[in-house]
Design a protein around this motif. Sequence first.
Motif, short mmCIF file in Angstrom:
data_model
loop_
_atom_site.label_atom_id
_atom_site.label_comp_id
_atom_site.label_asym_id
_atom_site.label_seq_id
_atom_site.Cartn_x
_atom_site.Cartn_y
_atom_site.Cartn_z
N ILE A 4 0.84 -1.19 0.00
CA ILE A 4 0.00 0.00 0.00
C ILE A 4 0.88 1.25 0.00
O ILE A 4 1.81 1.37 0.79
CB ILE A 4 -0.96 0.00 1.20
CG1 ILE A 4 -1.96 -1.15 1.06
CG2 ILE A 4 -1.68 1.34 1.32
CD1 ILE A 4 -2.84 -1.37 2.27
N GLY A 5 0.59 2.16 -0.92
CA GLY A 5 1.35 3.40 -1.02
C GLY A 5 2.66 3.29 -1.77
O GLY A 5 3.40 4.25 -1.86
N ARG A 6 2.93 2.12 -2.34
CA ARG A 6 4.19 1.93 -3.05
C ARG A 6 3.91 1.82 -4.55
O ARG A 6 2.95 1.21 -4.97
CB ARG A 6 4.89 0.67 -2.54
CG ARG A 6 5.20 0.83 -1.04
CD ARG A 6 5.79 -0.38 -0.46
NE ARG A 6 7.21 -0.43 -0.82
CZ ARG A 6 7.97 -1.47 -0.54
NH1 ARG A 6 7.49 -2.54 0.05
NH2 ARG A 6 9.24 -1.47 -0.90
N LYS A 7 4.76 2.44 -5.35
CA LYS A 7 4.61 2.45 -6.80
C LYS A 7 5.14 1.14 -7.37
O LYS A 7 6.26 0.72 -7.05
CB LYS A 7 5.36 3.65 -7.38
CG LYS A 7 5.06 3.90 -8.83
CD LYS A 7 5.51 5.28 -9.27
CE LYS A 7 7.00 5.38 -9.34
NZ LYS A 7 7.48 6.58 -10.05
N LEU A 8 4.35 0.49 -8.22
CA LEU A 8 4.73 -0.76 -8.86
C LEU A 8 5.01 -0.48 -10.32
O LEU A 8 4.18 0.08 -11.03
CB LEU A 8 3.61 -1.79 -8.73
CG LEU A 8 3.16 -2.11 -7.30
CD1 LEU A 8 1.97 -3.06 -7.34
CD2 LEU A 8 4.30 -2.70 -6.50
N MET A 9 6.20 -0.88 -10.77
CA MET A 9 6.62 -0.61 -12.14
C MET A 9 6.91 -1.91 -12.89
O MET A 9 7.38 -2.88 -12.29
CB MET A 9 7.88 0.26 -12.15
CG MET A 9 7.73 1.57 -11.38
SD MET A 9 6.40 2.63 -11.97
CE MET A 9 7.15 3.31 -13.43
N GLU A 13 9.65 -9.51 -18.87
CA GLU A 13 9.26 -8.40 -18.00
C GLU A 13 8.83 -8.92 -16.64
O GLU A 13 8.38 -10.06 -16.51
CB GLU A 13 8.09 -7.64 -18.62
CG GLU A 13 8.44 -6.94 -19.92
CD GLU A 13 7.23 -6.31 -20.58
OE1 GLU A 13 7.44 -5.51 -21.49
OE2 GLU A 13 6.08 -6.63 -20.20
N GLU A 14 8.97 -8.07 -15.63
CA GLU A 14 8.51 -8.39 -14.28
C GLU A 14 8.09 -7.11 -13.59
O GLU A 14 8.33 -6.02 -14.08
CB GLU A 14 9.60 -9.12 -13.49
CG GLU A 14 10.89 -8.33 -13.32
CD GLU A 14 11.99 -9.15 -12.69
OE1 GLU A 14 11.75 -9.82 -11.66
OE2 GLU A 14 13.10 -9.13 -13.22
N VAL A 15 7.48 -7.25 -12.44
CA VAL A 15 7.03 -6.10 -11.65
C VAL A 15 8.01 -5.87 -10.51
O VAL A 15 8.43 -6.81 -9.84
CB VAL A 15 5.61 -6.33 -11.10
CG1 VAL A 15 5.18 -5.18 -10.20
CG2 VAL A 15 4.62 -6.50 -12.24
N ALA A 16 8.36 -4.60 -10.31
CA ALA A 16 9.27 -4.23 -9.23
C ALA A 16 8.66 -3.09 -8.42
O ALA A 16 8.00 -2.21 -8.97
CB ALA A 16 10.62 -3.79 -9.80
N VAL A 17 8.91 -3.11 -7.12
CA VAL A 17 8.51 -2.01 -6.25
C VAL A 17 9.53 -0.88 -6.43
O VAL A 17 10.74 -1.11 -6.38
CB VAL A 17 8.47 -2.47 -4.77
CG1 VAL A 17 8.16 -1.30 -3.86
CG2 VAL A 17 7.45 -3.58 -4.59
N ASP A 18 9.06 0.33 -6.66
CA ASP A 18 9.93 1.46 -6.91
C ASP A 18 10.26 2.19 -5.62
O ASP A 18 9.38 2.79 -5.00
CB ASP A 18 9.27 2.41 -7.90
CG ASP A 18 10.15 3.56 -8.31
OD1 ASP A 18 11.34 3.58 -7.95
OD2 ASP A 18 9.65 4.45 -9.01
N ALA A 19 11.54 2.16 -5.22
CA ALA A 19 11.97 2.82 -3.98
C ALA A 19 12.61 4.17 -4.24
O ALA A 19 12.99 4.86 -3.30
CB ALA A 19 12.96 1.91 -3.23
#
Length: 87
Positions: A18-23, A38-44
């Motif tokens: 929650i509140g984290r951008k997924l790219m 391709e894969e999904v990563a949490v953007d920090a």
Amino acid sequence: MAKVVGSVVSTQKDKSLIGRKLMIVQAVDSKGVTVRPEEVAVDAVGAGIGEYVLLVRGAGARKANRNEDFHDVSDCAIVGIIDSFDH
């Protein structure tokens, strides 16, 4: 290394996301050639579509933007934006 090729919107997800951008990221080699699906990563770090980024996986991804006592389900995180490739 990877190139950010898109983003993901998910209204229902684990509370650690929650509140984290997924790219959506596409792993590349130093010449920019695709090396994995391709894969999904949490953007920090606030990466944008089209940027080349540094990825971490596993425990490093889970600690990329959270404190030690927080349960985190992420397994891939963007931890840096690449300015240039030197061969």
